[in-house]
Design an enzyme around this catalytic site. Structure first.
Site, PDB file in Angstrom:
ATOM      1  CE  LYS A   1      -1.895   2.901   3.146  1.00 18.70           C
ATOM      2  NZ  LYS A   1      -2.060   4.158   2.057  1.00 18.70           N
TER       3      LYS A   1
ATOM      4  N   GLY B   1       6.814   4.844   8.216  1.00 16.90           N
ATOM      5  CA  GLY B   1       5.859   5.753   8.595  1.00 16.90           C
ATOM      6  C   GLY B   1       5.988   6.692   9.927  1.00 16.90           C
ATOM      7  CB  SER B   2       4.116   8.888  11.696  1.00 15.78           C
ATOM      8  OG  SER B   2       2.731   8.309  11.783  1.00 15.78           O
ATOM      9  CB  THR B   3       6.795   7.222  16.268  1.00 14.91           C
ATOM     10  OG1 THR B   3       8.138   7.212  15.694  1.00 14.91           O
ATOM     11  CG2 THR B   3       6.711   6.503  17.775  1.00 14.91           C
TER      12      THR B   3
ATOM     13  N   GLY C   1       2.963   3.612  13.509  1.00 12.39           N
ATOM     14  CA  GLY C   1       3.674   2.483  13.859  1.00 12.39           C
ATOM     15  C   GLY C   1       2.779   1.944  14.893  1.00 12.39           C
TER      16      GLY C   1
ATOM     17  CD  GLU D   1      12.916   3.728   8.436  1.00 13.78           C
ATOM     18  OE1 GLU D   1      12.665   4.569   9.047  1.00 13.78           O
ATOM     19  OE2 GLU D   1      12.752   3.741   7.276  1.00 13.78           O
TER      20      GLU D   1
ATOM     21  CB  CYS E   1      12.527   8.567   8.508  1.00 13.19           C
ATOM     22  SG  CYS E   1      13.475   7.528   7.417  1.00 13.19           S
TER      23      CYS E   1
ATOM     24  CD  GLU F   1      10.004  12.286  11.899  1.00 14.09           C
ATOM     25  OE1 GLU F   1       9.023  11.595  12.053  1.00 14.09           O
ATOM     26  OE2 GLU F   1      11.120  11.781  11.269  1.00 14.09           O
TER      27      GLU F   1
HETATM   28  P1  ADP Z   1       2.870  10.764   7.598  1.00 14.54           P
HETATM   29  O1  ADP Z   1       2.378  11.347   9.065  1.00 14.54           O
HETATM   30  O2  ADP Z   1       4.223  10.962   7.541  1.00 14.54           O
HETATM   31  O3  ADP Z   1       2.043  10.930   6.375  1.00 14.54           O
HETATM   32  P2  ADP Z   1       1.985   8.109   8.228  1.00 14.54           P
HETATM   33  O4  ADP Z   1       2.652   7.444   9.373  1.00 14.54           O
HETATM   34  O5  ADP Z   1       0.637   8.844   8.522  1.00 14.54           O
HETATM   35  O6  ADP Z   1       3.018   8.975   7.670  1.00 14.54           O
HETATM   36  O7  ADP Z   1       1.758   7.407   6.864  1.00 14.54           O
HETATM   37  C1  ADP Z   1       2.514   6.314   6.410  1.00 14.54           C
HETATM   38  C2  ADP Z   1       1.858   5.161   5.519  1.00 14.54           C
HETATM   39  O8  ADP Z   1       0.904   4.851   6.485  1.00 14.54           O
HETATM   40  C3  ADP Z   1       0.742   5.946   4.634  1.00 14.54           C
HETATM   41  O9  ADP Z   1       0.685   4.670   3.408  1.00 14.54           O
HETATM   42  C4  ADP Z   1      -0.609   5.863   5.123  1.00 14.54           C
HETATM   43  O10 ADP Z   1      -1.528   5.856   4.286  1.00 14.54           O
HETATM   44  C5  ADP Z   1      -0.488   4.760   6.134  1.00 14.54           C
HETATM   45  N1  ADP Z   1      -1.486   4.798   7.437  1.00 14.54           N
HETATM   46  C6  ADP Z   1      -1.649   5.905   7.937  1.00 14.54           C
HETATM   47  N2  ADP Z   1      -2.451   5.504   9.033  1.00 14.54           N
HETATM   48  C7  ADP Z   1      -2.568   4.383   9.156  1.00 14.54           C
HETATM   49  C8  ADP Z   1      -3.348   3.244   9.867  1.00 14.54           C
HETATM   50  N3  ADP Z   1      -4.243   3.820  10.929  1.00 14.54           N
HETATM   51  N4  ADP Z   1      -3.234   2.104   9.616  1.00 14.54           N
HETATM   52  C9  ADP Z   1      -2.471   1.654   8.754  1.00 14.54           C
HETATM   53  N5  ADP Z   1      -1.843   2.230   7.752  1.00 14.54           N
HETATM   54  C10 ADP Z   1      -2.010   3.659   8.155  1.00 14.54           C
END
Ligand code: ADP
Length: 504
Positions: free
Chosen positions: A200, A253-255, A258, A275, A309, A407
């Site tokens: 995704k 992606g974001s903590t 995560g 990560e 990151c 961050e």
């Molecule tokens: P940023 O805050 O930098 O946009 P995110 O951590 O929100 O980074 O997003 C990184 C990825 O995680 C994207 O593909 C986003 O669609 C996906 N994502 C965001 N929220 C969720 C969630 N609740 N469950 C699974 N994937 C998610």
């Protein structure tokens, strides 16, 4: 361009690749499930924008739970049919090499698509993202024939050996900052180990992942081995994290997200690798080679508009050279040309989205409110449209300020003075994160001592930001767990079976 619609022509102004424009014309983009491109079951689509001018590049299928269910059904079938894992390793390696070749053959097109969708300068997409993606597939192609088990020193009445087997159906959720590169960090090792995947991409930057899906089809991989599901985090992403028939989830992606993914994975105890974010210390001692330290620190925080990151966002400078160094860093920032990222001379493009632009503007405000001074920048860009932020160097920062703790994910350096080695190790490690760090000094003993003391998954000495598929990457503390790249990714995508055979 005559056949391209006026709005697409305007959204892609400056683009030269006719292949990229052809790709964009054939929208709405679909989901890749079982080797076929299909619309989302709901029929919904979303827009992906060019962040340099805020215009629509394409409509993209919005996958959600029903589409993830479908993707899992076919991925599971492909896995259980051993369509992929039981191919000869040589044959599997050739598929990965073919994907690498196709990425290279379409490099100009992919670089323009990446820049259009993400906003990063073409200079970066063409020299970092696209070649890095091809190299990652090539590196893991080499691994396919080198994934070994062991023979154990068992009692002579027994023969005991181990097999490294694929984990199964892998859900892979990636961010928008290095879209194609992150897709390749995820897909290449998973395929090398015999897994099947559901990728995704981030909703802000789905285009190169979709194009990669097309190239994977062109390479001739068996149906169901790779699915690409575009869509949003809550919806497509959360359905992957929760799915009872996905064996592993890999997330960058974001903590914050995560932690959500880790919780969601508990339902069927998926293997998880994360990560996540960073607030990496970049440490400058007075005996550093200053021109290199200034250049490397600028690269560390301004590359990809700081949306990295492992960005060196906390620049620790020893007191005696603090003013001199921050002057030079600001001077270097002032030479970065902001503008249309498709212009090969542009060194800084827009941030990826309005949301990110608002977020970073919020941090610029917060920094000033807490008493930090913007030696340069501190404001949005002056462009008529697009999500531009001026490269910013904040001085007078201390490690407790919001701009030193959170961050920012923007081109914002927080320069913090320090007294001595003990002080900077303490301050450098005083963070929730631990993704990366750097130290600049000509004293090799000091460099190696500090590198050992820093709690970070990667430490650079007299350089910044070097990554290579051969070297592991991942975090300490809340920057996540699991190591991608190198031989360590093989651990993420295999499980070990111990086989006992009685002799005689
Ligand atoms: P940023 O805050 O930098 O946009 P995110 O951590 O929100 O980074 O997003 C990184 C990825 O995680 C994207 O593909 C986003 O669609 C996906 N994502 C965001 N929220 C969720 C969630 N609740 N469950 C699974 N994937 C998610």
């Amino acid at each position: 361009m005559a056949s391209v619609s006026a709005s697409l022509e305007s959204a892609t102004r400056g683009a030269k690749s006719s292949a990229a424009l052809e790709f964009l014309k054939s929208a709405p983009k679909k989901l890749l499930i079982n080797g076929k491109w299909v619309p989302s079951k709901s029929g919904k689509t979303f827009e992906t924008l060019n962040p340099a001018n805020e215009q629509v590049l394409a409509l993209v299928a919005e996958g959600d739970k029903a589409d993830v269910d479908e993707a899992v059904k076919y991925a599971r079938k492909a896995f259980e049919d051993f369509k992929w894992a039981n191919l000869s390793p040589h044959a599997r390696a050739r598929f990965l090499l073919k994907i690498a070749d196709l990425i290279e053959q379409h490099a100009d097109e992919l670089a323009e698509l990446e820049t259009l969708d993400n906003g990063k300068p073409l200079f970066e997409s063409a020299n970092i993202d696209i070649p890095g993606a091809a190299e990652t597939f090539r590196y893991y192609a080499g691994f396919v024939t080198k994934i070994y088990g062991e023979t154990n020193p068992s009692d002579p009445s027994m023969f005991n050996y181990t097999l490294r087997e694929p984990v199964g159906v892998c859900g892979q959720i990636i961010p928008w900052n290095f879209p194609l590169l992150m897709a390749s960090w995820k897909i290449a090792p998973a395929l090398a180990c015999g897994n099947v995947v559901i990728l995704k991409p981030a909703e802000q930057t789905p285009l190169t992942a979709i194009r990669l899906g097309e190239l994977i089809c062109e390479a001739g991989l068996p149906e169901g081995v790779v699915q690409i599901i575009t869509g949003f985090g809550p919806g497509a992403g959360s359905s992957i994290a929760e799915h009872p028939d996905i064996d592993k989830v890999a997330f960058t992606g974001s903590t914050e997200v995560g932690k959500i993914i880790l919780k969601a994975s508990a339902g069927n105890l998926k293997r998880v690798s994360l990560e996540l974010g960073g607030k990496s210390p970049n440490i400058i001692f007075p005996d550093a080679d200053m021109p290199s330290a200034v250049f490397g620190s600028a690269l560390g925080i301004f590359l990809n508009q700081g949306q990295v990151c492992c960005a060196g966002s906390r620049v620790f400078v020893q007191e005696s050279v603090y003013d001199q160094f921050t002057d030079s860093l600001s001077q270097m920032a002032s030479t970065l040309t902001l503008g249309n990222p498709l212009d090969p001379n542009t060194r800084m493009g827009p941030l990826v989205s309005k949301e990110q632009h608002d977020r970073v503007k919020g941090y610029l405000k917060a920094g000033k409110a807490e008493g930090a001074k913007a030696k340069i920048g501190g404001e949005p860009g002056k462009q008529e449209a697009g999500y531009f932020i001026q490269p910013t160097v904040f001085t007078g920062v201390n490690n407790q300020m919001k701009i030193a703790r959170e961050e920012i994910f923007g081109p914002v350096a927080s320069a913090i003075p320090f007294k001595d080695e003990t002080d900077v190790v303490l301050q450098g490690n005083d963070t929730d994160y631990g993704l990366a760090a750097a130290v600049w000094t000509k004293d090799i003993n000091r460099a190696l001592t500090v590198a050992r003391k820093l709690k970070a998954g990667t430490v650079w000495i007299n350089t910044y930001g070097i990554l290579d598929p051969m070297s592991p990457f991942g975090g300490y503390k809340q920057s996540g767990f699991g190591r991608e790249l190198g031989k360590y990714a093989i651990d993420l995508y295999t499980q070990i079976k111990s086989v006992w055979c009685k002799i005689g």
